[in-house]
Scaffold this active site. Structure first.
Site, PDB file in Angstrom:
ATOM      1  N   LYS A 282      -4.133  22.114   0.786  1.00 16.38           N
ATOM      2  CA  LYS A 282      -4.215  20.811   1.459  1.00 16.38           C
ATOM      3  C   LYS A 282      -3.177  19.821   0.930  1.00 16.38           C
ATOM      4  CE  LYS A 282      -8.993  20.625   2.964  1.00 16.38           C
ATOM      5  NZ  LYS A 282     -10.198  19.819   3.015  1.00 16.38           N
ATOM      6  N   ASP A 318     -10.875  15.390   8.274  1.00 16.72           N
ATOM      7  CA  ASP A 318     -12.107  15.238   7.489  1.00 16.72           C
ATOM      8  C   ASP A 318     -12.571  13.777   7.511  1.00 16.72           C
ATOM      9  OD1 ASP A 318     -12.532  17.844   6.734  1.00 16.72           O
ATOM     10  OD2 ASP A 318     -11.391  17.682   4.870  1.00 16.72           O
ATOM     11  N   GLY A 342     -18.946  13.503  -6.878  1.00 20.97           N
ATOM     12  CA  GLY A 342     -17.846  14.472  -6.876  1.00 20.97           C
ATOM     13  C   GLY A 342     -16.532  13.755  -6.669  1.00 20.97           C
TER      14      GLY A 342
HETATM   15  P1  NAP Z   1     -13.453  20.441  -4.591  1.00 20.11           P
HETATM   16  O1  NAP Z   1     -12.165  19.809  -4.219  1.00 20.11           O
HETATM   17  O2  NAP Z   1     -13.469  21.701  -5.362  1.00 20.11           O
HETATM   18  O3  NAP Z   1     -14.316  19.331  -5.398  1.00 20.11           O
HETATM   19  C1  NAP Z   1     -15.590  19.620  -5.887  1.00 20.11           C
HETATM   20  C2  NAP Z   1     -16.084  18.469  -6.743  1.00 20.11           C
HETATM   21  O4  NAP Z   1     -17.386  18.801  -7.164  1.00 20.11           O
HETATM   22  C3  NAP Z   1     -15.255  18.232  -7.999  1.00 20.11           C
HETATM   23  O5  NAP Z   1     -15.253  16.875  -8.294  1.00 20.11           O
HETATM   24  C4  NAP Z   1     -16.044  18.998  -9.045  1.00 20.11           C
HETATM   25  O6  NAP Z   1     -15.893  18.494 -10.348  1.00 20.11           O
HETATM   26  C5  NAP Z   1     -17.446  18.726  -8.586  1.00 20.11           C
HETATM   27  N1  NAP Z   1     -18.367  19.721  -9.115  1.00 20.11           N
HETATM   28  C6  NAP Z   1     -18.315  21.057  -8.956  1.00 20.11           C
HETATM   29  N2  NAP Z   1     -19.327  21.645  -9.619  1.00 20.11           N
HETATM   30  C7  NAP Z   1     -20.032  20.635 -10.199  1.00 20.11           C
HETATM   31  C8  NAP Z   1     -21.191  20.599 -11.023  1.00 20.11           C
HETATM   32  N3  NAP Z   1     -21.814  21.736 -11.353  1.00 20.11           N
HETATM   33  N4  NAP Z   1     -21.633  19.406 -11.444  1.00 20.11           N
HETATM   34  C9  NAP Z   1     -20.993  18.273 -11.114  1.00 20.11           C
HETATM   35  N5  NAP Z   1     -19.880  18.244 -10.332  1.00 20.11           N
HETATM   36  C10 NAP Z   1     -19.424  19.412  -9.875  1.00 20.11           C
HETATM   37  O7  NAP Z   1     -14.330  20.747  -3.293  1.00 20.11           O
HETATM   38  P2  NAP Z   1     -14.381  19.925  -1.924  1.00 20.11           P
HETATM   39  O8  NAP Z   1     -13.359  20.472  -0.975  1.00 20.11           O
HETATM   40  O9  NAP Z   1     -14.362  18.485  -2.212  1.00 20.11           O
HETATM   41  O10 NAP Z   1     -15.800  20.377  -1.355  1.00 20.11           O
HETATM   42  C11 NAP Z   1     -17.002  19.976  -1.961  1.00 20.11           C
HETATM   43  C12 NAP Z   1     -18.180  20.443  -1.114  1.00 20.11           C
HETATM   44  O11 NAP Z   1     -18.122  19.820   0.168  1.00 20.11           O
HETATM   45  C13 NAP Z   1     -18.180  21.935  -0.843  1.00 20.11           C
HETATM   46  O12 NAP Z   1     -19.496  22.414  -0.849  1.00 20.11           O
HETATM   47  C14 NAP Z   1     -17.605  22.043   0.549  1.00 20.11           C
HETATM   48  O13 NAP Z   1     -18.067  23.202   1.226  1.00 20.11           O
HETATM   49  C15 NAP Z   1     -18.151  20.798   1.190  1.00 20.11           C
HETATM   50  N6  NAP Z   1     -17.310  20.337   2.290  1.00 20.11           N
HETATM   51  C16 NAP Z   1     -17.898  20.202   3.502  1.00 20.11           C
HETATM   52  C17 NAP Z   1     -17.161  19.742   4.554  1.00 20.11           C
HETATM   53  C18 NAP Z   1     -17.829  19.595   5.878  1.00 20.11           C
HETATM   54  O14 NAP Z   1     -17.132  19.501   6.890  1.00 20.11           O
HETATM   55  N7  NAP Z   1     -19.125  19.527   5.919  1.00 20.11           N
HETATM   56  C19 NAP Z   1     -15.802  19.416   4.404  1.00 20.11           C
HETATM   57  C20 NAP Z   1     -15.232  19.554   3.139  1.00 20.11           C
HETATM   58  C21 NAP Z   1     -16.000  20.014   2.083  1.00 20.11           C
HETATM   59  P3  NAP Z   1     -14.738  19.033 -11.341  1.00 20.11           P
HETATM   60  O15 NAP Z   1     -13.450  18.519 -10.775  1.00 20.11           O
HETATM   61  O16 NAP Z   1     -15.126  18.475 -12.633  1.00 20.11           O
HETATM   62  O17 NAP Z   1     -14.830  20.541 -11.290  1.00 20.11           O
END
Ligand code: NAP
Length: 492
Positions: A282, A318, A342
Site C-alpha cells: 500500500k 478505505d 491500533g
Molecule cells: P496492520 O497495518 O498490520 O495494523 C495492525 C495494528 O494492530 C497495529 O497497530 C498493531 O500493532 C496492532 N496489533 C496487532 N496485534 C495486536 C495485539 N495483540 N495487541 C494490540 N495491538 C495489536 O493491519 P491493518 O491493515 O490496519 O488491519 C487491521 C485489521 O483491520 C485487520 O483485522 C484487517 O483485516 C482489518 N481491516 C478491515 C478492513 C475492512 O474493510 N473491514 C479494511 C482494512 C483492515 P503493532 O504495530 O504494535 O504490531
C-alpha cells in the site's frame, strides 16, 4: 490462437475402482485426466471402460513428480495399452525414453510433457524446440512460478506456437494461477483443474463459477489483488461476482507479488486495467503511480490502482469505505470523541476519515510512538492501549484482535466497553467478541463486512464506470468467508 481452451479435470484415487467412480462424477469438464499413477492397482482397461468424456491417460513417473511405483517397462506397456484402447491422449514425459510411443501414430494423441518443480528452466526455449520437433500433438510445459513475472516468460513462449501443434503452458504454484485462469492468453489447448493442490491447481467449480473460465476471451479485462499473502482474501470473490452480475467481460485475480518490481512487470505485461492493493504494497506502490488522489496522499497509502495505458492512478477507498456504513445508519460523527485502537494501515485511513467528518480523534496502540505517528496525520492525541471507558463516543477497532481463528480475543476487556458506538473493522467473524460485549453493554455496533463491501464497491465503480451490485458483492464475500472458515475452499 483463437480456440478457447478446454477444461480438463484431473482425477486421482487410491484404487482403479475409485478412480472410475470419481471419473463419472465429473460433468463440468471437456476432458478428464486419469492419473493411473495415483492408484495402487493400475488397470488401464478398467479405467477407460464406460467413460463418458474424452480422457488423457497419465502414468507419471516418480522422477517427474508422479506416484507410479512400477518399472519404466511397465509404464510403457500401460501407455501403449491406453492408446490401443482408444484413449484420446496419453501423457508422455519428454525425459522418458519412450520415443516409440511418441512416433507410433505420428505424434497423434500424444501430450509430451515436461515439469520443472523448482523454477523456470534456463533452457526453456531450447527445451520447447526439442519437444516440438518430436511431432507430438500437444506440448505441455509446466514450470514453477516463484514470481508473478515468471508467467510472462510463458507468455513469450506461447507466441512461438502455431495452430498445427497445440501447447499447454502452466506456471505451477500460487504465483502462476494466471496461466490456469487466463489459459486462453497462453494459447493453451486446455487448463487443468482439480485437487492437486501442491502444484497450484484450482477446483473446477471455483474456476467456472468464481473466475467464469468459460467466458474469458482475448478481450477480457484483467484486474487483481496485489499483496502478499492474498490467498485467503475475499476480494476476488466479490469483484468476480460483481463483474458477472454487471455482464462485464472482466476477471479479477489474486496476485501474490514477490516485490513491487514483480507486480509492475506483470501488470505491464498483461495490460492490467486495475488492482486492489493490500499489505505490504500500500505504501511502496505510491511511488510508482503518476496520479495519487489527495486522500491517499494524506493517508500515506493507496489501496486501489487504475491503469490507463502507461498512466497509473491511485486512490484510497478505505476512507470512504469506512464512512459509508456510518452514513447508511445516519450516524453523525461531527463533534464526537473517537477512539481508534491500533496504529497500522487501516488506523491511518480511519483517522483521516473521522477527522474529515469533524470527530475528535484519539489513537491507542501498544506502541505509543506508532499511535503518535497516526494521530499526527489529523492533529489527534495518542496514548497506549486501552482507552479509559468513559473517554469515547465512538470506538473503532483497527487491530486484528478477534479475527478468525482467534475469535475469543478482544482489544478491550468486556468491563471496559460502555454505551456508544463500537465499529470493528474485523470482518471475519461477522460478529466479533468485541461487538458481542458492546451489544451486551447497550452499545450500537457495526462490523467490518459493511466497510469491506463499501470500499470494494467504490473500486469497482472507479474501474468500470458501472454502478456496483451491492447485494451480490456482499453475498459473495459472506459465502467466501464461510467457505474459508469451513475449509471448503480446499475441496475440488
Ligand atoms: P496492520 O497495518 O498490520 O495494523 C495492525 C495494528 O494492530 C497495529 O497497530 C498493531 O500493532 C496492532 N496489533 C496487532 N496485534 C495486536 C495485539 N495483540 N495487541 C494490540 N495491538 C495489536 O493491519 P491493518 O491493515 O490496519 O488491519 C487491521 C485489521 O483491520 C485487520 O483485522 C484487517 O483485516 C482489518 N481491516 C478491515 C478492513 C475492512 O474493510 N473491514 C479494511 C482494512 C483492515 P503493532 O504495530 O504494535 O504490531
Amino acid at each position: 490462437m483463437t480456440t478457447n481452451p478446454l477444461l480438463c479435470v484431473t482425477v486421482t484415487a487410491p484404487t482403479t475402482a475409485e478412480l472410475r467412480r470419481r471419473r463419472d462424477l465429473i460433468t463440468e469438464a471437456d476432458i478428464v485426466e486419469l492419473r493411473i499413477d495415483s492408484v495402487d492397482d493400475p488397470d488401464v482397461a478398467a479405467a477407460l471402460d464406460g467413460r463418458r468424456l474424452p480422457v488423457i491417460v497419465t502414468c507419471r513417473a516418480g522422477w517427474e513428480g508422479g506416484g507410479f511405483q512400477g518399472s519404466e517397462e511397465e509404464r510403457r506397456r500401460l501407455l501403449h495399452q491406453a492408446l490401443d484402447l482408444g484413449a484420446d491422449y496419453v501423457d508422455v514425459e519428454w525425459r522418458a525414453d519412450f520415443s516409440d510411443l511418441v512416433s507410433r501414430d505420428g505424434g497423434r494423441r500424444i501430450v509430451l510433457s515436461s515439469h520443472d518443480f523448482a523454477g523456470v528452466p534456463a533452457d526453456l526455449d531450447e527445451r520447447a524446440r526439442a519437444m516440438r520437433s518430436t511431432g507430438a500433438a500437444v506440448i505441455k510445459i509446466a514450470v514453477k512460478a516463484n514470481r508473478l513475472s515468471d508467467c510472462l516468460t510463458l507468455l513469450d513462449l506461447s507466441r512461438t506456437f502455431g495452430e498445427e501443434q497445440r501447447a499447454v503452458l502452466i506456471a505451477m504454484g500460487e504465483a502462476g494461477l494466471t496461466t490456469r485462469i487466463l489459459a486462453q492468453r497462453f494459447g493453451s489447448a486446455w487448463t487443468y483443474a482439480g485437487g492437486v493442490l501442491d502444484v497450484g491447481q484450482v477446483g473446477a467449480r471455483k474456476l467456472l463459477e468464481q473466475f467464469r473460465f468459460r467466458s474469458i476471451d482475448a478481450n477480457t479485462a484483467v484486474y487483481g489483488l496485489v499483496g502478499l499473502p492474498v490467498a485467503h482474501s475475499v476480494s476476488p470473490a466479490m469483484h468476480n461476482a460483481a463483474f458477472g452480475a454487471a455482464g462485464l467481460n472482466a476477471v479479477y485475480l489474486p496476485l501474490p507479488a514477490a516485490d513491487v518490481d514483480d507486480f509492475v512487470a506483470f501488470a505491464r505485461g498483461f495490460g492490467l486495467k486495475g488492482a486492489s492493493v493490500t499489505i505490504p504494497y500500500k505504501v511502496p506502490l505510491m511511488e510508482r503511480v503518476q496520479q495519487v488522489d489527495p486522500v491517499a496522499r494524506q493517508v500515506g497509502a493507496l489501496n486501489t490502482l487504475k491503469m490507463d495505458g502507461e498512466v497509473w492512478s491511485g486512490r484510497n477507498t478505505d476512507v470512504s469505505g469506512f464512512l459509508q456504513p456510518l452514513r447508511d445508519r445516519h450516524v453523525t460523527v461531527r463533534g464526537k470523541r473517537a477512539a481508534i485502537l491500533g496504529a497500522g494501515g487501516s488506523a491511518r485511513a480511519v483517522a483521516v476519515a473521522l477527522a474529515s467528518e469533524g470527530a475528535t480523534v484519539a489513537v491507542y496502540a501498544r506502541d505509543v510512538e506508532k499511535a503518535r505517528d497516526v494521530a499526527s496525520l489529523v492533529g489527534g492525541t495518542a496514548a497506549t492501549l486501552p482507552p479509559a471507558s468513559d473517554s469515547w463516543d465512538l470506538l473503532v477497532n483497527c487491530t486484528p484482535l478477534g479475527m478468525h481463528p482467534r475469535i475469543n480475543q478482544s482489544p478491550l476487556a468486556a468491563s471496559a466497553v460502555t454505551r456508544g458506538l463500537v465499529y470493528d473493522l474485523v470482518y471475519n467473524p461477522a460478529v466479533t467478541r468485541l461487538m458481542r460485549d458492546a451489544a451486551t453493554a447497550g452499545a450500537d455496533t457495526i462490523g467490518g463486512l459493511d466497510m469491506l463491501v463499501a470500499q470494494a464497491r467504490e473500486q469497482f465503480e472507479w474501474w468500470t464506470g458501472v454502478s456496483s451490485p451491492a447485494s451480490v458483492m456482499r453475498a459473495a464475500a459472506s459465502r467466501r468467508l464461510s467457505e474459508f472458515n469451513s475449509d471448503e475452499d480446499h475441496l475440488v
